[in-house]
Design a protein around this motif. Structure first.
Motif, PDB file in Angstrom:
ATOM      1  N   ALA A  28       1.328   2.257  -3.581  1.00  0.00           N
ATOM      2  CA  ALA A  28       0.147   2.201  -4.435  1.00  0.00           C
ATOM      3  C   ALA A  28      -0.413   3.605  -4.661  1.00  0.00           C
ATOM      4  O   ALA A  28      -0.029   4.569  -3.995  1.00  0.00           O
ATOM      5  CB  ALA A  28      -0.914   1.300  -3.806  1.00  0.00           C
ATOM      6  N   ASP A  29      -1.314   3.702  -5.614  1.00  0.00           N
ATOM      7  CA  ASP A  29      -1.997   4.966  -5.892  1.00  0.00           C
ATOM      8  C   ASP A  29      -3.166   5.098  -4.925  1.00  0.00           C
ATOM      9  O   ASP A  29      -4.328   4.854  -5.264  1.00  0.00           O
ATOM     10  CB  ASP A  29      -2.477   4.995  -7.344  1.00  0.00           C
ATOM     11  N   THR A  30      -2.843   5.457  -3.684  1.00  0.00           N
ATOM     12  CA  THR A  30      -3.843   5.526  -2.625  1.00  0.00           C
ATOM     13  C   THR A  30      -3.512   6.692  -1.698  1.00  0.00           C
ATOM     14  O   THR A  30      -2.335   7.066  -1.561  1.00  0.00           O
ATOM     15  CB  THR A  30      -3.877   4.197  -1.841  1.00  0.00           C
ATOM     16  N   TRP A  84       0.818  -1.213   0.000  1.00  0.00           N
ATOM     17  CA  TRP A  84       0.000   0.000   0.000  1.00  0.00           C
ATOM     18  C   TRP A  84       0.849   1.259   0.000  1.00  0.00           C
ATOM     19  O   TRP A  84       0.417   2.294  -0.544  1.00  0.00           O
ATOM     20  CB  TRP A  84      -0.971  -0.009   1.182  1.00  0.00           C
TER      21      TRP A  84
END
Length: 342
Positions: free
Chosen positions: A165-167, A162
């Motif tokens: 990640a694109d978060t 995570w």
């Protein structure tokens, strides 16, 4: 006196490597429960702690007096709020929250409820940082002209986790930026402005993996840098004063010690095998410094005392909010491609 029961939320890298062993090592605290989907791993590592499925279950335990949030960054604010509303003291892993508004809201809630709220800025207890603090306090470097602080790594392959990640809350600015910013604020206070360059350099990258920020102070500059693309990650500090400079290579050893042993303390704990080098400004003579020992245990030792009213909060909300203000200003600076005042 009976130790305070602690519920640790999250048993990923931060929870497993840092928080669990440091909580277990603190006199006056007891690791009572761990919120994790990895129940078998928790019981194998900490057989005396309960493995529970969610925060609600941990808060239902009357033995829990302190909740430690080591979940993904986007969960810090809502989970901390839930624990505070349930009447528990809270420690939040860095970054405090994703926004300044969230951080201020939590601080207001903790104050209204009369509860301890603290943020785990553990790098204040790095050996090299403690050494640098002492050098500056003693005037060994003279007036600081330029401060440079690095957390560089070589991880050219994007990992499936995570943090990459694109978060919301992912990327190196949220991961390592709080360490760099907090240390600068401890040493020098609030800067006048920040200019930040944040980028994704690795092929296939989805989150920021390069961060370069310049903090503008009235009469000097502080350079903060972190990336995942340095094949020779060596420089940690380069601090130039008008009397001398101090150069330090290599990272503090405590993280590797915790990863290797799963426990805090023991022979050689916090002892840096690579002392810094003091460079005399007049003669150029280079001499190794007598470096301090690092000790992350001091954070939770002080938390235990603070819960009993016997010591101050080691990282009070106001200090963590100040870090968030610089972090958020850095995001704005990068978006606008210009200096952002503070």
């Amino acid at each position: 006196m009976k130790p305070v029961g602690v519920a640790l939320v999250g048993y990923g890298y931060a929870g497993k490597t840092f928080h669990a062993p440091l909580i277990a090592a603190a006199e006056g605290l007891r690791l009572d429960a761990v919120v994790s989907s990895q129940g078998e791993a928790v019981k194998a590592d900490w057989p005396d702690a309960k493995a529970v499925a969610d925060l609600d279950a941990a808060l239902a335990d009357p033995e829990v007096g302190l909740v430690v949030i080591a979940a993904p960054n986007a969960l810090h604010a809502p989970m901390a709020r839930q624990a505070l509303e349930a009447g528990r003291a809270v420690v939040v892993d860095k970054p405090f929250t994703l926004t300044v508004a969230e951080a201020r809201g939590l601080a207001d809630l903790a104050q209204a409820r009369g509860l301890l709220l603290s943020v785990f800025h553990n790098r204040r207890w790095d050996a090299d940082f403690l050494t640098l603090q002492a050098l500056i306090a003693a005037g060994r470097l003279g007036r600081i002209l330029r401060f440079e602080s690095h957390f560089d790594r070589f991880r050219p392959q994007v990992r499936d986790r995570w943090r990459e990640a694109d978060t919301p809350g992912a990327g190196i600015w949220y991961d390592l930026g709080p360490h760099l910013i907090d240390q600068a604020l401890v040493l020098f206070g609030r800067p006048l402005a920040i200019t930040a360059d944040l980028a994704i350099l690795r092929q296939g990258g989805q989150a920021t993996d390069y961060a370069h920020a310049v903090l503008r102070y009235e009469d000097f500059r502080a350079i903060l840098h972190a990336d995942m693309t340095s094949p020779a990650p060596d420089l940690r500090f380069s601090v130039q004063g008008d009397r001398a400079a101090w150069i330090k290579s290599g990272l503090d050893v405590q993280e590797d010690q915790l990863k290797a042993h799963g426990r805090a303390g023991g022979d050689g704990w916090g002892l840096d095998p690579r002392p810094g080098t003091l460079v005399d400004g007049l003669t150029g003579a280079r001499t190794p410094t007598d470096d301090a020992s690092g000790d992350y245990r001091r954070y939770y030792d002080q938390i235990a005392l603070a819960l009993r009213g016997r010591a101050p909060n080691p990282v009070p909300p106001a200090q963590a909010i100040a870090v968030m203000e610089v972090l958020e200003a850095g995001l704005l600076s990068a978006q606008r491609r210009g200096e952002q005042p503070l």
